[in-house]
Design an enzyme around this catalytic site. Structure first.
Site, short mmCIF file in Angstrom:
data_model
loop_
_atom_site.label_atom_id
_atom_site.label_comp_id
_atom_site.label_asym_id
_atom_site.label_seq_id
_atom_site.Cartn_x
_atom_site.Cartn_y
_atom_site.Cartn_z
N SER A 78 -0.58 2.22 1.67
CA SER A 78 -0.08 0.98 1.87
C SER A 78 -0.89 0.10 2.81
CB SER A 78 1.24 1.26 2.45
OG SER A 78 1.40 1.80 3.75
N ASP B 242 -12.70 -6.52 -1.93
CA ASP B 242 -12.74 -7.66 -2.98
C ASP B 242 -13.68 -8.99 -2.38
OD1 ASP B 242 -10.84 -6.43 -4.50
OD2 ASP B 242 -9.13 -7.64 -3.95
N LYS C 8 0.13 2.90 -3.07
CA LYS C 8 1.61 2.24 -2.75
C LYS C 8 1.32 0.98 -2.46
CE LYS C 8 5.07 2.43 0.44
NZ LYS C 8 4.99 0.93 0.95
#
Length: 567
Positions: free
Chosen positions: A309, A320, A334
């Protein structure tokens, strides 16, 4: 080892749900849910019909069933079973469970402040927490807690839950502990005034060498960002130029703490994470906006199958934006956001309201079928059986979920954060004998006894000197083995020899923590990690990868692509 705020480790079962879950909407917003969520339309009629049917059945059972029933337990059970038909992370906590779960993410809890072990039905103090009330009155490591307010504690079948219930309580309240101490004939009574016990989430922050720093974040709690900022500032003052950020085994927590840390690394106005749900009110975008404390300098982030998470939000944002090299194994996967809704009786519903996406558009949520939580919760077992923990080629990429980083590198969604550099799990030194030592706390008990007996001699040197020169001798191992034999663990020479380096390092780490680490007031366990990390293959591989991390920072992506994962 346990303490009054014991956290359960990430596992392959539904206990993952019991861990702190990422929270992207504040509790205050959750309070509004009841009045706004089911607003108008045909679906309100459906809900009303269902409610009427449930109420009818419950009343019939209560009034007419042949035996007396506990209606509250029936309601709790029915709610839990109903939610099993939804996604694997929507969960219900009864009043007691909700209180315990919330304390995992609060800045602290009220209690007496001890870490303890239950060993042969006896509660042993591992150590009083630094700055806590037990330390202040003189409770010592190795003390046995026999009674709490005259209620017998050390007795057959004693559980962690019983210990928590007796030791925790409102700050300012008094509790009398009956203590048995080695070397003293008579038992002693200590009166301890419960107080606020701070909990920490940054477990370690130290310089590996003159340029490389290491920070371990174990969860994202209320105080995590402040702890991280403090740790980062200290390391920068010590010459930090390159950083290893360890998120392995971090099950998540508050999403805002994760994005705040991401903002410390990412410059300018960039997307960090966004959420989308059925109701647009729960959609939000979080962007970088502050001048961070480490926007320049090579960064390596360590993840594994226990990173979930909020950990994945942080790792995904850094990956990214090509800001960090991700090293380790595929993270948990998750990507569902839960809103915590406090119910009228103090129970709590954690309702999935949206999915979160990394800046490139990836959902890292691994596949699941509605109502089939059992198979979902066996995912890590399936990964182990498939060989994924040991071989990069066993990682299954969904080619339809390919995305691009800022620099054009290919990354994949639909199943956690894929590492840029894969490092297998190291099991070469594991053995059944080692696991039996763990199960009966033999290593810890021996190390604490050794530390108590030799602390005055050891304290004459610095920890750095201890780290470089101290060795756990064969004679010490022999004493430890004697303890194990007395506890019913049959010696297996072959397995002991295989696991000996782990036994030695664990023993040295615990001694170091007891003698030097307990003096810290900031919650750091540097002594443990400085001893154990050199035995950690993921950590050791990471230290060799800063040339790649520097290439990444400088925009040289030719040798970096998540499709090419090193073994």
């Amino acid at each position: 080892m346990s303490h009054e705020n014991q956290e359960k480790p990430v596992s392959n079962s539904k206990s993952v749900i019991r861990l702190p879950i990422i929270i992207s909407i504040t509790l205050a917003a959750g309070m509004l849910l009841g009045s706004t969520f089911f607003s108008g339309g045909k679906k309100l009629t459906d809900v009303a019909k269902g409610y009427a049917k449930f109420r009818e059945v419950l009343l019939l059972v209560e009034n007419n069933y042949v035996d007396s029933v506990n209606t509250e337990e029936l309601v709790d059970y029915s709610i839990s079973k109903m939610l099993e038909k939804l996604d694997p992370h929507t969960a219900y906590f009864n009043t007691e469970e909700a209180t315990a779960a919330r304390s995992q993410l609060d800045s602290g809890f009220d209690g007496i402040g001890v870490e303890f072990n239950i060993y042969n039905d006896t509660v042993y103090v591992v150590t009083p927490l630094s700055g806590g009330p037990s330390e202040a009155v003189g409770i010592q490591s190795g003390d046995r807690i026999l009674k709490v307010n005259k209620e017998v504690l050390s007795a057959p079948g004693v559980t962690n839950g019983q210990v928590y219930k007796l030791l925790r309580g409102k700050r300012g309240t008094k509790v009398t502990l009956t203590i048995e101490r080695l070397g003293l004939k008579d038992n002693m009574n200590f009166e301890v005034v419960r107080n606020r016990i701070p909990t920490y989430s940054v477990d370690a922050a130290y310089m590996v060498d003159k340029e490389i720093g290491y920070i371990k974040v174990s969860r994202f709690s209320e105080t995590t960002f402040d702890e991280f900022k403090s740790a980062l500032s200290t390391l920068k003052a010590d010459g930090l130029k390159k950083l290893v950020l360890d998120l392995r085994g971090n099950p998540g927590g508050y999403m805002e703490r994760a994005t705040s840390i991401a903002d410390e690394f990412i410059s300018g106005d960039k997307l960090l994470v966004y959420t989308e749900g059925k109701d647009s009110r729960f959609d939000r975008k979080t962007r970088s906006h502050v001048e961070g404390g480490f926007e320049q300098g090579a960064v390596i982030v360590l993840v594994d199958e226990g990173s979930a998470s909020a950990s994945e939000i942080l790792a995904g944002a850094l990956q990214d934006h090509d800001r960090a090299l991700i090293v380790g194994r595929r993270s948990y996967g998750k990507g569902l956001v839960q809103m915590p809704i406090k119910l009228s009786d103090g129970a709590e519903l954690r309702l999935t309201i949206s999915r979160y996406y990394t800046p490139s558009g990836r959902s890292i949520q691994k596949p699941y079928e509605m109502g089939k939580g059992e198979d979902y919760n066996q995912d890590l077992t399936h990964r182990y059986d498939s060989g994924e923990f040991f071989n990069a080629d066993s990682i299954k990429f969904d080619k339809t979920k390919a995305y691009k980083t800022d620099g054009g590198r290919t990354v994949y969604g639909g199943g956690g954060i894929m590492p840029d550099v894969f490092v297998p799990r190291d099991t070469l030194m594991n053995s059944k004998y080692l696991f039996e030592l763990y199960a009966k706390n033999i290593i810890r008990e021996y190390a604490l006894r050794y530390a108590n007996d030799n602390s005055k001699r050891l304290e004459k040197q610095t920890f750095d000197e201890y780290l470089k020169t101290f060795e756990v001798s064969d004679a010490m191992i022999s004493e430890l083995v004697k303890d194990a034999t007395k506890s019913g663990i049959k010696l297996n020479e072959k397995e002991l020899n295989r696991s000996k380096p782990i036994v030695q390092s664990q023993t040295k780490a615990i001694i170091g923590r007891y003698v030097w680490g307990r003096k810290h007031k900031n919650g750091l366990n540097n002594e443990v990690y400085e001893v154990l990390n050199p035995m950690d293959n993921v950590y050791q591989n990471a230290l060799k990868l800063f040339s790649k991390a520097s290439e990444l920072e400088n925009g040289n992506f030719s040798s970096l692509n998540t499709k090419k994962i090193d073994k």
